[in-house]
Motif scaffolding. Structure first.
Motif, short mmCIF file in Angstrom:
data_model
loop_
_atom_site.label_atom_id
_atom_site.label_comp_id
_atom_site.label_asym_id
_atom_site.label_seq_id
_atom_site.Cartn_x
_atom_site.Cartn_y
_atom_site.Cartn_z
N LEU A 76 0.82 -1.23 0.00
CA LEU A 76 0.00 0.00 0.00
C LEU A 76 0.84 1.27 0.00
O LEU A 76 0.34 2.36 -0.28
N LEU A 77 2.12 1.10 0.33
CA LEU A 77 3.02 2.24 0.54
C LEU A 77 3.03 3.19 -0.67
O LEU A 77 3.04 2.72 -1.81
N ASN A 78 3.06 4.48 -0.42
CA ASN A 78 3.16 5.52 -1.47
C ASN A 78 1.92 5.60 -2.37
O ASN A 78 1.92 6.35 -3.35
N ARG A 79 0.90 4.79 -2.09
CA ARG A 79 -0.29 4.81 -2.95
C ARG A 79 -1.47 5.34 -2.16
O ARG A 79 -1.52 5.21 -0.93
N GLU A 80 -2.45 5.88 -2.88
CA GLU A 80 -3.69 6.24 -2.22
C GLU A 80 -4.40 4.93 -1.89
O GLU A 80 -4.54 4.08 -2.78
N HIS A 81 -4.81 4.73 -0.65
CA HIS A 81 -5.40 3.43 -0.32
C HIS A 81 -6.33 3.57 0.88
O HIS A 81 -6.33 4.59 1.56
N ASP A 82 -7.09 2.50 1.12
CA ASP A 82 -8.04 2.51 2.23
C ASP A 82 -7.85 1.24 3.09
O ASP A 82 -8.82 0.67 3.58
N PRO A 92 -4.25 3.31 -10.81
CA PRO A 92 -4.42 4.70 -10.38
C PRO A 92 -4.91 5.65 -11.47
O PRO A 92 -5.45 6.70 -11.17
N ALA A 93 -4.74 5.29 -12.75
CA ALA A 93 -5.22 6.19 -13.80
C ALA A 93 -5.84 5.34 -14.91
O ALA A 93 -5.31 4.26 -15.23
N SER A 94 -6.93 5.82 -15.48
CA SER A 94 -7.61 5.02 -16.50
C SER A 94 -6.70 4.82 -17.71
O SER A 94 -6.82 3.83 -18.43
N SER A 95 -5.76 5.75 -17.90
CA SER A 95 -4.85 5.63 -19.04
C SER A 95 -3.88 4.45 -18.89
O SER A 95 -3.21 4.06 -19.83
N MET A 96 -3.82 3.86 -17.68
CA MET A 96 -2.86 2.77 -17.47
C MET A 96 -3.38 1.40 -17.91
O MET A 96 -2.61 0.46 -18.09
N TYR A 97 -4.71 1.28 -18.07
CA TYR A 97 -5.29 -0.06 -18.30
C TYR A 97 -4.83 -0.71 -19.59
O TYR A 97 -4.56 -1.91 -19.64
N TYR A 151 8.43 -5.10 -15.09
CA TYR A 151 8.94 -4.40 -13.91
C TYR A 151 8.42 -2.96 -13.88
O TYR A 151 7.95 -2.48 -12.84
N ASP A 152 8.47 -2.29 -15.04
CA ASP A 152 8.02 -0.89 -15.09
C ASP A 152 6.53 -0.74 -14.80
O ASP A 152 6.12 0.23 -14.16
N GLU A 153 5.72 -1.69 -15.28
CA GLU A 153 4.29 -1.61 -14.98
C GLU A 153 4.05 -1.72 -13.47
O GLU A 153 3.26 -0.99 -12.90
N LEU A 154 4.76 -2.68 -12.84
CA LEU A 154 4.59 -2.86 -11.40
C LEU A 154 5.13 -1.66 -10.63
O LEU A 154 4.58 -1.25 -9.62
N LYS A 155 6.21 -1.08 -11.14
CA LYS A 155 6.78 0.11 -10.51
C LYS A 155 5.77 1.26 -10.55
O LYS A 155 5.59 1.98 -9.57
#
Ligand code: ZN
Length: 254
Positions: free
Chosen positions: A80-86, A174-179, A239-243
């Protein structure tokens, strides 16, 4: 998030982190030492919220301890670190067995009859709000020559995958452009692992990841945090996608 819940979380996050808990982190969670001081502080704060909000239960004779709670919570919160989360809003309980545990299953017998048997499991992630885990496999991760598996990271990655309602290897991004990129790169890598599994070709990634896209996401999450250098070298786009998703760079030089 408003009001009472946010206030309670802020209060928990600002409490001082007990020294014995810090010793547990240093001993049981090697990745902790690789985080920046700001990330370490955020992780400690998240652990304090997670431990209060989730129900930890010992199963199969296991007595729940702070060591188990802090270690398991740390792996959950690393994701969860560094991400918006609940804080995994659907997750209520963490059930911990001392070791691999038997789960009853039905199989076809030699005469095609249904027989009840059991299989040994190291962990499970239920969409109904629970993670089940073998403590021995969190603590002493079996060193396998083909990869460092981490059952805690694996099961909590499944929880992230469930958050959008379906376990399909695509968590909420986090962004719709990532899907589109996510689907293209993970889809291609999943097909490559499946082909390697069929032809028995050696791979960095554990072929258990070829079971289905949900297992693929859980397995690559383990490699991202446990063998980041190898993953970046052999699967740079993955790796970059997961990053981008985890907003961490475990392979960076420190
Ligand atoms: Zn799994």
């Amino acid at each position: 998030m408003f009001g009472f819940k946010a206030k309670r979380r802020n209060r928990l996050r600002s409490q001082s982190f007990p020294d014995p808990w810090l010793a547990i982190l240093r001993r049981n969670v090697p990745y902790y030492e690789r985080l920046s001081p700001a990330e370490q502080q955020a992780l400690r704060a998240d652990i304090q919220v997670f431990i209060v909000e989730k129900n930890f239960e010992g199963c199969g004779g296991l007595e729940m301890t702070d060591e188990i709670k802090v270690t398991v919570a740390a792996y959950a919160c690393i994701l969860l670190l560094n991400r918006e989360h609940d804080y995994y809003p659907r997750l209520q309980s963490i059930l911990v067995y001392p070791d691999a545990y038997p789960v009853p299953t039905l199989r076809r017998g030699p005469g095609n009859e249904i027989v009840e048997t059991h299989e040994m499991r190291l962990g499970e992630s239920w969409r109904t709000g629970a993670v089940v885990i073998s403590w021995n496999h969190v603590l002493h991760r079996p060193v396998d020559p083909t990869g460092n598996r981490n059952v805690a990271l694996h099961e909590f990655a499944h929880q992230l995958d469930h958050e959008d309602g379906s376990a399909n290897g695509a968590p909420i991004l986090p962004a719709s452009s990532m899907y589109a990129t996510w689907a293209r790169i993970l889809g291609r890598e999943y097909r490559e692992l499946s082909e390697a599994a069929e032809t028995n070709r050696p791979t960095l990634l554990d072929k258990y990841g070829a079971t289905n896209p949900a297992e693929f996401f859980a397995v690559i999450t383990e490699y991202f945090f446990e063998q980041p250098d190898q993953l970046r070298q052999q699967h740079p786009e993955l790796y970059d996608e997961l990053k981008r998703y985890y907003r961490q760079d475990p392979a960076r030089d420190r």
